[in-house]
Write a protein that holds these residues in place. Sequence first.
Motif, mmCIF file in Angstrom:
data_model
loop_
_atom_site.group_PDB
_atom_site.id
_atom_site.type_symbol
_atom_site.label_atom_id
_atom_site.label_comp_id
_atom_site.label_asym_id
_atom_site.label_seq_id
_atom_site.Cartn_x
_atom_site.Cartn_y
_atom_site.Cartn_z
ATOM 1 N N ARG A 143 3.825 -28.632 -28.527
ATOM 2 C CA ARG A 143 4.855 -29.660 -28.475
ATOM 3 C C ARG A 143 5.659 -29.609 -27.191
ATOM 4 O O ARG A 143 6.506 -30.452 -26.957
ATOM 5 C CB ARG A 143 5.788 -29.514 -29.679
ATOM 6 C CG ARG A 143 5.048 -29.654 -30.989
ATOM 7 C CD ARG A 143 5.950 -29.471 -32.158
ATOM 8 N NE ARG A 143 6.766 -30.637 -32.370
ATOM 9 C CZ ARG A 143 7.318 -30.939 -33.548
ATOM 10 N NH1 ARG A 143 7.107 -30.151 -34.582
ATOM 11 N NH2 ARG A 143 8.054 -31.999 -33.689
ATOM 12 N N ASN A 144 5.358 -28.591 -26.374
ATOM 13 C CA ASN A 144 5.950 -28.524 -25.052
ATOM 14 C C ASN A 144 7.481 -28.423 -25.109
ATOM 15 O O ASN A 144 8.170 -28.958 -24.265
ATOM 16 C CB ASN A 144 5.530 -29.772 -24.272
ATOM 17 C CG ASN A 144 5.613 -29.550 -22.791
ATOM 18 O OD1 ASN A 144 5.684 -28.401 -22.348
ATOM 19 N ND2 ASN A 144 5.629 -30.621 -22.026
ATOM 20 N N VAL A 173 9.898 -25.606 -25.108
ATOM 21 C CA VAL A 173 10.077 -24.168 -24.967
ATOM 22 C C VAL A 173 11.464 -23.740 -25.469
ATOM 23 O O VAL A 173 11.690 -22.595 -25.826
ATOM 24 C CB VAL A 173 9.828 -23.746 -23.499
ATOM 25 C CG1 VAL A 173 10.960 -24.141 -22.609
ATOM 26 C CG2 VAL A 173 9.544 -22.274 -23.392
ATOM 27 N N GLY A 228 15.178 -43.314 -20.202
ATOM 28 C CA GLY A 228 14.200 -44.398 -20.157
ATOM 29 C C GLY A 228 12.969 -44.073 -20.976
ATOM 30 O O GLY A 228 13.051 -43.491 -22.050
ATOM 31 N N LEU A 229 11.785 -44.428 -20.439
ATOM 32 C CA LEU A 229 10.544 -44.216 -21.176
ATOM 33 C C LEU A 229 10.016 -42.794 -21.014
ATOM 34 O O LEU A 229 9.013 -42.426 -21.610
ATOM 35 C CB LEU A 229 9.493 -45.219 -20.709
ATOM 36 C CG LEU A 229 9.715 -46.674 -21.141
ATOM 37 C CD1 LEU A 229 8.661 -47.568 -20.521
ATOM 38 C CD2 LEU A 229 9.667 -46.799 -22.659
ATOM 39 N N GLY A 230 10.684 -42.003 -20.163
ATOM 40 C CA GLY A 230 10.256 -40.616 -19.996
ATOM 41 C C GLY A 230 9.055 -40.459 -19.092
ATOM 42 O O GLY A 230 8.443 -39.410 -19.052
ATOM 43 N N LEU A 231 8.678 -41.504 -18.376
ATOM 44 C CA LEU A 231 7.533 -41.409 -17.466
ATOM 45 C C LEU A 231 8.047 -41.280 -16.046
ATOM 46 O O LEU A 231 9.168 -41.636 -15.732
ATOM 47 C CB LEU A 231 6.650 -42.649 -17.591
ATOM 48 C CG LEU A 231 6.070 -42.882 -18.990
ATOM 49 C CD1 LEU A 231 5.306 -44.178 -19.029
ATOM 50 C CD2 LEU A 231 5.169 -41.729 -19.384
ATOM 51 N N ALA A 259 6.245 -24.155 -28.368
ATOM 52 C CA ALA A 259 6.303 -23.914 -26.927
ATOM 53 C C ALA A 259 5.162 -24.613 -26.207
ATOM 54 O O ALA A 259 5.363 -25.185 -25.139
ATOM 55 C CB ALA A 259 6.268 -22.419 -26.642
ATOM 56 N N SER A 308 8.456 -38.856 -12.374
ATOM 57 C CA SER A 308 9.126 -37.581 -12.155
ATOM 58 C C SER A 308 10.640 -37.780 -12.198
ATOM 59 O O SER A 308 11.158 -38.819 -11.796
ATOM 60 C CB SER A 308 8.671 -36.979 -10.832
ATOM 61 O OG SER A 308 9.576 -37.257 -9.833
ATOM 62 N N GLY A 309 11.313 -36.785 -12.747
ATOM 63 C CA GLY A 309 12.770 -36.832 -12.773
ATOM 64 C C GLY A 309 13.345 -37.561 -13.972
ATOM 65 O O GLY A 309 14.554 -37.725 -14.083
ATOM 66 N N THR A 320 15.812 -30.638 -23.735
ATOM 67 C CA THR A 320 15.423 -31.658 -22.776
ATOM 68 C C THR A 320 16.091 -32.970 -23.126
ATOM 69 O O THR A 320 16.172 -33.343 -24.290
ATOM 70 C CB THR A 320 13.907 -31.877 -22.815
ATOM 71 O OG1 THR A 320 13.279 -30.624 -22.793
ATOM 72 C CG2 THR A 320 13.434 -32.706 -21.654
ATOM 73 N N GLN A 321 16.593 -33.660 -22.120
ATOM 74 C CA GLN A 321 17.157 -34.979 -22.347
ATOM 75 C C GLN A 321 16.328 -35.979 -21.549
ATOM 76 O O GLN A 321 16.115 -35.806 -20.361
ATOM 77 C CB GLN A 321 18.619 -34.986 -21.883
ATOM 78 C CG GLN A 321 19.373 -36.245 -22.240
ATOM 79 C CD GLN A 321 19.618 -36.323 -23.745
ATOM 80 O OE1 GLN A 321 20.016 -35.342 -24.344
ATOM 81 N NE2 GLN A 321 19.349 -37.470 -24.339
ATOM 82 N N VAL A 322 15.838 -36.998 -22.224
ATOM 83 C CA VAL A 322 14.973 -37.967 -21.560
ATOM 84 C C VAL A 322 15.756 -39.214 -21.238
ATOM 85 O O VAL A 322 16.627 -39.624 -22.005
ATOM 86 C CB VAL A 322 13.799 -38.333 -22.484
ATOM 87 C CG1 VAL A 322 12.886 -39.337 -21.811
ATOM 88 C CG2 VAL A 322 13.039 -37.100 -22.871
ATOM 89 N N ARG A 359 13.121 -36.458 -16.969
ATOM 90 C CA ARG A 359 13.534 -35.477 -17.974
ATOM 91 C C ARG A 359 14.461 -34.485 -17.314
ATOM 92 O O ARG A 359 14.160 -33.967 -16.254
ATOM 93 C CB ARG A 359 12.309 -34.708 -18.496
ATOM 94 C CG ARG A 359 11.460 -35.546 -19.361
ATOM 95 C CD ARG A 359 10.345 -34.775 -20.008
ATOM 96 N NE ARG A 359 9.657 -35.730 -20.882
ATOM 97 C CZ ARG A 359 9.118 -35.420 -22.028
ATOM 98 N NH1 ARG A 359 9.126 -34.193 -22.463
ATOM 99 N NH2 ARG A 359 8.534 -36.343 -22.768
#
Lengths: 446, 288
Positions: free
Chosen positions: B252-253, B255, B32-35, B249, B37-38, B28-30, B40
């Motif tokens: 820590r989410n 997968v 900004g702040l990761g909040l 998985a 939708s979209g 996963t690439q985040v 991540r």
Amino acid sequence: MRRSIRAAIGAGVLATALALTGCTSGGGGGSSSSGDGGGLGSAANPVKLTFWGWAPNMDKVVAEYNATHKNIQVTYVKTDAGDPAVTKLLTAIKAGSGAPDLMQAEYQKIPTLVSADAVVDIKKDVAASTTAKFSKGVLSSVTLGSDALYGIPQDSGPMMFYYREDIFKKLGISVPTTWAEYADAAKKIHDADPTNYLGTFSSADAGEFAGLTQQAGASWWGSKGDAWSVDIDSKAATKVASYWGGLVQSGVIDNEPQYTPAWNKGLADGTQVGWVSAVWAPGVLSGNAPGTAGKWRMAPLPQWSAGENATGNWGGSAIAVTSQSKHVKAAVSFNTWLNTSKTAVSMLVKTSGLYPADTVESKDALASGSSFFSNQPDFYTTAAKVAKTVKPFTYGPNVNVAYSAFNDQFGKAAQAKSQQAFVDALQQMQKITVSDLKSSGFTVKK
Amino acid sequence: MLAPAAVLFVLFMAAPIVYTLVLSLQKTQVSGLGLGSGSRKTVFAGLSNYAAALGDPDFVSSVGRVGLYGLIVVPTMLILALVFALLLDSRRTRLVGFSRVVIFLPYAVPAVISSLLWGFLYLPSVSPFVDLATSLGIPAPNLLSPNSVIFAIANIALWGGVGFNMVVMYTSLKAIPSDIYEAARLDGAGEIQVAIRIKIPIILPSLIMTAIFSLIATLQVFAEPTTLKPLTNSISSTYTPLMKVYRDAFTRNDVYSASATSIVIAVAIFALSFFFLRVVQKRAFEEN
């Protein structure tokens, strides 16, 4: 033959008529659509919602809703509290199906759920009069400081101290007002009977420890612009870790996790003499140790220096609408009733033992006190005073990682029974949390 | 004729394996702040997930732990199963049917339930055994302490596995024609000699099979420590390799790294079973 055909037609007409009347009466306020996706349903064709939660006796509150609202019918599914529920939801979101319409989410889990696209912004469906009923602090945990609204707050969890009044009286111990006095009391109790403890340090409850560091002035995350900062091993938090490590090392408090059969038994048989918990404790105590009703008392959390007035938060949750819900409007309508109607809010207090986040509708219900604390009629007046002293605290996007690191690192430390191990565990948590943020591509500033 | 099997294999084995492989090469690439939708997105990660898994000290120590656990469980379980099977097969044993059911019964209890039951027996303050021991003045050991918890877990797995392996061995013992025994007895062999010289060599293939099954089950140990975990500080969330996969998985989410770790585990299980089979097969089958 002919007769039965006529009867069938008659029945059909009657059913249609009923459906029509049902529609107009049941639709009530919402004069909207006829049972399509976003509508509010009708008595004949109610919108069916599912709701995952774990608060005690929530099924009774939902049953009350179903009995009084024919256009929306809610199926309540009791899930495990905390992490398992979030795990279940995130898995369902990833799988593309299987998520409920509504979900009880602890405040600290909301950033995680939002960034995983698991819950939706319901700002446009929630009336301003609804959000006006909550305090700014509580509301900020569901807005995350943005213009969005990711849930309707249900309860809050200001921390306080619970103790067995009868045992304190018997041993002539006064209620600790500072952590130093707490340590003395713990020693006296353990010395009087080595099987008794004033409390336990639980490596299974990261939220409790986070709340204790919050009281001391810590805030584990922060955001500035596009960057997160992590400050888990701050001075304040280190002080808290070292304090509890010292108590565990000297053996005056227990080091086994909470919420185990052994701990439940301890609450019931009086070997657990105190519990550092939150305002929702009456629900847990009455469930696990019903025989001790009237023996417990609640006091504000002990302070770091005499005369201070601060506390942290442990738990407290909001009800969010998931991104898989096909009935967002209906879900918000139920959500609004559940958390801001007089009927529901007073049920949350009386049958679920929660401390509602709604400050307006809860006044009457809170005035009458908690039935488990019949010996303390001013329970909720005291609680309200304590609730005002909650210090600010920011949760970050990887609370799940930090909490899982807490379980592992502090589990080891509690087992090692060493003060230094507690401090080391905190530093490990910081390291693990920062490196997880970095490896996901977040900008991290110290 | 094989078409249904092939379809099922592709659907439920091959496709998930390929999908896991694909996942294990991503991350996963985040932004900004990761909040919101979209914020991540999923990007190609090369072999970095594998490198991270193999270089993770938690993973390495979980592998070591499972190795120790295997050394405790597999031999004890197989020896107990063999002894029970031989006892049931011996002519002097009474109540064969009843004993067989009693030994087999724990296998029918799901691992989570048996772990919960054992958990209650282990927890010092609710355990009847600890109560009994204290009333007799014997110091009861804390089975959930860091040094002994591995035996506590092995004990649960043992009772779950002995019955199953015993039934497999007992069934192949029953298939031995009885005239062989008669010949042996005419030569003057006793029960024990018959068991060692005749029965064990003949059922060797089923011993090997049960050993491989036990080996695989050992590497996959998950339910018992996971169920005991909330009861004690001694079990971390990465106590066994599969628990680490689960934590990555779901807690820590992540997968992707979980997929990489599970591929590593799968390859290890395959290699180990293959190696074991090669070694034993030569000894067991080529001599005959």
